[in-house]
Design a protein around this motif. Sequence first.
Motif, PDB file in Angstrom:
ATOM      1  N   GLY B   1       0.820  -1.200   0.000  1.00  0.00           N
ATOM      2  CA  GLY B   1       0.000   0.000   0.000  1.00  0.00           C
ATOM      3  C   GLY B   1       0.846   1.238   0.000  1.00  0.00           C
ATOM      4  N   ALA B   2       0.190   2.380  -0.165  1.00  0.00           N
ATOM      5  CA  ALA B   2       0.882   3.653  -0.205  1.00  0.00           C
ATOM      6  C   ALA B   2       1.531   3.967   1.132  1.00  0.00           C
ATOM      7  N   VAL B   3       2.765   4.459   1.068  1.00  0.00           N
ATOM      8  CA  VAL B   3       3.514   4.751   2.281  1.00  0.00           C
ATOM      9  C   VAL B   3       4.050   6.169   2.235  1.00  0.00           C
ATOM     10  N   VAL B   4       3.914   6.840   3.370  1.00  0.00           N
ATOM     11  CA  VAL B   4       4.501   8.164   3.533  1.00  0.00           C
ATOM     12  C   VAL B   4       5.592   8.050   4.586  1.00  0.00           C
ATOM     13  N   SER B   5       6.785   8.458   4.224  1.00  0.00           N
ATOM     14  CA  SER B   5       7.920   8.371   5.126  1.00  0.00           C
ATOM     15  C   SER B   5       8.296   9.755   5.622  1.00  0.00           C
ATOM     16  N   GLN B   6       8.502   9.874   6.912  1.00  0.00           N
ATOM     17  CA  GLN B   6       8.834  11.155   7.511  1.00  0.00           C
ATOM     18  C   GLN B   6      10.169  11.023   8.228  1.00  0.00           C
ATOM     19  N   HIS B   7      11.004  12.052   8.074  1.00  0.00           N
ATOM     20  CA  HIS B   7      12.343  11.979   8.662  1.00  0.00           C
ATOM     21  C   HIS B   7      12.791  13.353   9.123  1.00  0.00           C
ATOM     22  N   PRO B   8      13.399  13.501  10.294  1.00  0.00           N
ATOM     23  CA  PRO B   8      13.694  12.432  11.246  1.00  0.00           C
ATOM     24  C   PRO B   8      12.471  12.098  12.092  1.00  0.00           C
ATOM     25  N   SER B   9      12.555  11.048  12.859  1.00  0.00           N
ATOM     26  CA  SER B   9      11.444  10.694  13.737  1.00  0.00           C
ATOM     27  C   SER B   9      11.484  11.533  15.013  1.00  0.00           C
ATOM     28  N   TRP B  10      12.677  11.978  15.368  1.00  0.00           N
ATOM     29  CA  TRP B  10      12.775  12.882  16.499  1.00  0.00           C
ATOM     30  C   TRP B  10      14.018  13.752  16.318  1.00  0.00           C
ATOM     31  N   VAL B  11      13.965  14.951  16.857  1.00  0.00           N
ATOM     32  CA  VAL B  11      15.099  15.866  16.756  1.00  0.00           C
ATOM     33  C   VAL B  11      15.079  16.808  17.954  1.00  0.00           C
ATOM     34  N   ILE B  12      16.265  17.066  18.454  1.00  0.00           N
ATOM     35  CA  ILE B  12      16.447  18.034  19.533  1.00  0.00           C
ATOM     36  C   ILE B  12      17.331  19.147  19.005  1.00  0.00           C
ATOM     37  N   CYS B  13      16.911  20.370  19.177  1.00  0.00           N
ATOM     38  CA  CYS B  13      17.716  21.481  18.694  1.00  0.00           C
ATOM     39  C   CYS B  13      17.736  22.595  19.734  1.00  0.00           C
ATOM     40  N   LYS B  14      18.698  23.482  19.560  1.00  0.00           N
ATOM     41  CA  LYS B  14      18.810  24.606  20.485  1.00  0.00           C
ATOM     42  C   LYS B  14      17.953  25.779  20.005  1.00  0.00           C
ATOM     43  N   ARG B  24       8.155  12.202   2.556  1.00  0.00           N
ATOM     44  CA  ARG B  24       8.253  11.600   1.230  1.00  0.00           C
ATOM     45  C   ARG B  24       7.123  10.609   0.984  1.00  0.00           C
ATOM     46  N   SER B  25       6.583  10.658  -0.204  1.00  0.00           N
ATOM     47  CA  SER B  25       5.649   9.621  -0.623  1.00  0.00           C
ATOM     48  C   SER B  25       6.491   8.581  -1.350  1.00  0.00           C
ATOM     49  N   LEU B  26       6.489   7.354  -0.840  1.00  0.00           N
ATOM     50  CA  LEU B  26       7.456   6.364  -1.316  1.00  0.00           C
ATOM     51  C   LEU B  26       7.048   5.659  -2.592  1.00  0.00           C
ATOM     52  N   ASP B  27       5.808   5.418  -2.795  1.00  0.00           N
ATOM     53  CA  ASP B  27       5.418   4.640  -3.979  1.00  0.00           C
ATOM     54  C   ASP B  27       4.271   5.279  -4.737  1.00  0.00           C
ATOM     55  N   PHE B  28       4.102   6.577  -4.529  1.00  0.00           N
ATOM     56  CA  PHE B  28       3.083   7.287  -5.287  1.00  0.00           C
ATOM     57  C   PHE B  28       3.469   8.757  -5.352  1.00  0.00           C
ATOM     58  N   GLN B  29       2.893   9.452  -6.275  1.00  0.00           N
ATOM     59  CA  GLN B  29       3.178  10.868  -6.432  1.00  0.00           C
ATOM     60  C   GLN B  29       2.127  11.698  -5.703  1.00  0.00           C
ATOM     61  N   ALA B  30       2.595  12.759  -5.083  1.00  0.00           N
ATOM     62  CA  ALA B  30       1.688  13.599  -4.303  1.00  0.00           C
ATOM     63  C   ALA B  30       1.886  15.061  -4.688  1.00  0.00           C
ATOM     64  N   THR B  31       0.956  15.593  -5.429  1.00  0.00           N
ATOM     65  CA  THR B  31       1.039  17.015  -5.769  1.00  0.00           C
ATOM     66  C   THR B  31       0.687  17.877  -4.562  1.00  0.00           C
ATOM     67  N   THR B  32       0.021  17.287  -3.620  1.00  0.00           N
ATOM     68  CA  THR B  32      -0.370  17.985  -2.396  1.00  0.00           C
ATOM     69  C   THR B  32       0.051  17.159  -1.195  1.00  0.00           C
ATOM     70  N   MET B  33       0.558  17.840  -0.187  1.00  0.00           N
ATOM     71  CA  MET B  33       0.838  17.205   1.091  1.00  0.00           C
ATOM     72  C   MET B  33       0.358  18.145   2.190  1.00  0.00           C
ATOM     73  N   PHE B  34       0.037  17.582   3.313  1.00  0.00           N
ATOM     74  CA  PHE B  34      -0.479  18.371   4.421  1.00  0.00           C
ATOM     75  C   PHE B  34       0.447  18.241   5.631  1.00  0.00           C
ATOM     76  N   TRP B  35       0.609  19.340   6.334  1.00  0.00           N
ATOM     77  CA  TRP B  35       1.422  19.352   7.550  1.00  0.00           C
ATOM     78  C   TRP B  35       0.542  19.685   8.747  1.00  0.00           C
ATOM     79  N   TYR B  36       0.730  18.885   9.812  1.00  0.00           N
ATOM     80  CA  TYR B  36      -0.043  19.064  11.035  1.00  0.00           C
ATOM     81  C   TYR B  36       0.912  19.220  12.223  1.00  0.00           C
ATOM     82  N   ARG B  37       0.367  19.784  13.264  1.00  0.00           N
ATOM     83  CA  ARG B  37       1.087  19.866  14.517  1.00  0.00           C
ATOM     84  C   ARG B  37       0.170  19.310  15.607  1.00  0.00           C
ATOM     85  N   GLN B  38       0.782  18.575  16.523  1.00  0.00           N
ATOM     86  CA  GLN B  38      -0.018  17.966  17.586  1.00  0.00           C
ATOM     87  C   GLN B  38       0.687  18.170  18.926  1.00  0.00           C
ATOM     88  N   PHE B  39       0.018  18.844  19.825  1.00  0.00           N
ATOM     89  CA  PHE B  39       0.527  19.020  21.179  1.00  0.00           C
ATOM     90  C   PHE B  39       0.020  17.876  22.040  1.00  0.00           C
TER      91      PHE B  39
END
Lengths: 110, 115
Positions: B1-14, B24-39
């Motif tokens: 099935g279609a897979v979306v890969s996100q990197h990195p899985s975690w990051v700490i910065c100053k 990244r969409s691994l096996d399909f093309q995506a003209t649109t992508m959505f970004w979310y934030r979750q507290f």
Amino acid sequence: LAKTTQPISMDSYEGQEVNITCSHNNIATNDYITWYQQFPSQGPRFIIQGYKTKVTNEVASLFIPADRKSSTLSLPRVSLSDTAVYYCLVGDGSWGKLQFGAGTQVVVTP
Amino acid sequence: GAVVSQHPSWVICKSGTSVKIECRSLDFQATTMFWYRQFPKQSLMLMATSNEGSKATYEQGVEKDKFLINHASLTLSTLTVTSAHPEDSSFYICSAPGVYNSPLHFGNGTRLTVT
């Protein structure tokens, strides 16, 4: 955009059936209903999608009445690993401007 | 099935530095992508819609100069958190639609901690 309303939480015991109902009174003709499961610190995982009547797959069933103003996700014989937040999403096939509702926290205990 | 890969899985910065998150969409093309934030203990909140070959569309209240989005190809969208502050610490998730009427595919999220 169809707004969704779900119960905030549900508790169940292992082996029981869990039914979560989502209200989406202003669903549009082109909208589909999709349910996702989310574990802490993970992205939502697709469970099931439907447009009308009943849909069943290997993990769940989705019941949609004729007026489509609500839908019920049915999880048969839940296990501890089904403890998660479940989201009902309503949108057309482009899924643009999708807004998540609060979701339902399901807690399964032994 | 279609897979979306996100990197990195975690990051700490100053505080004050910038962080880039890839989707990244691994096996399909995506003209649109959505970004979310979750507290913590909250639902996902749509931040912006990433459009291949054009500017991103930001939701009300999201600073476009702080959250830079680039959709350079049909399989890659990036979110850069510029001049990060501790209040930017959150869980960031991307998603991409497959063929029309198919479910949205979500990445596994990126936990950002700004110290």
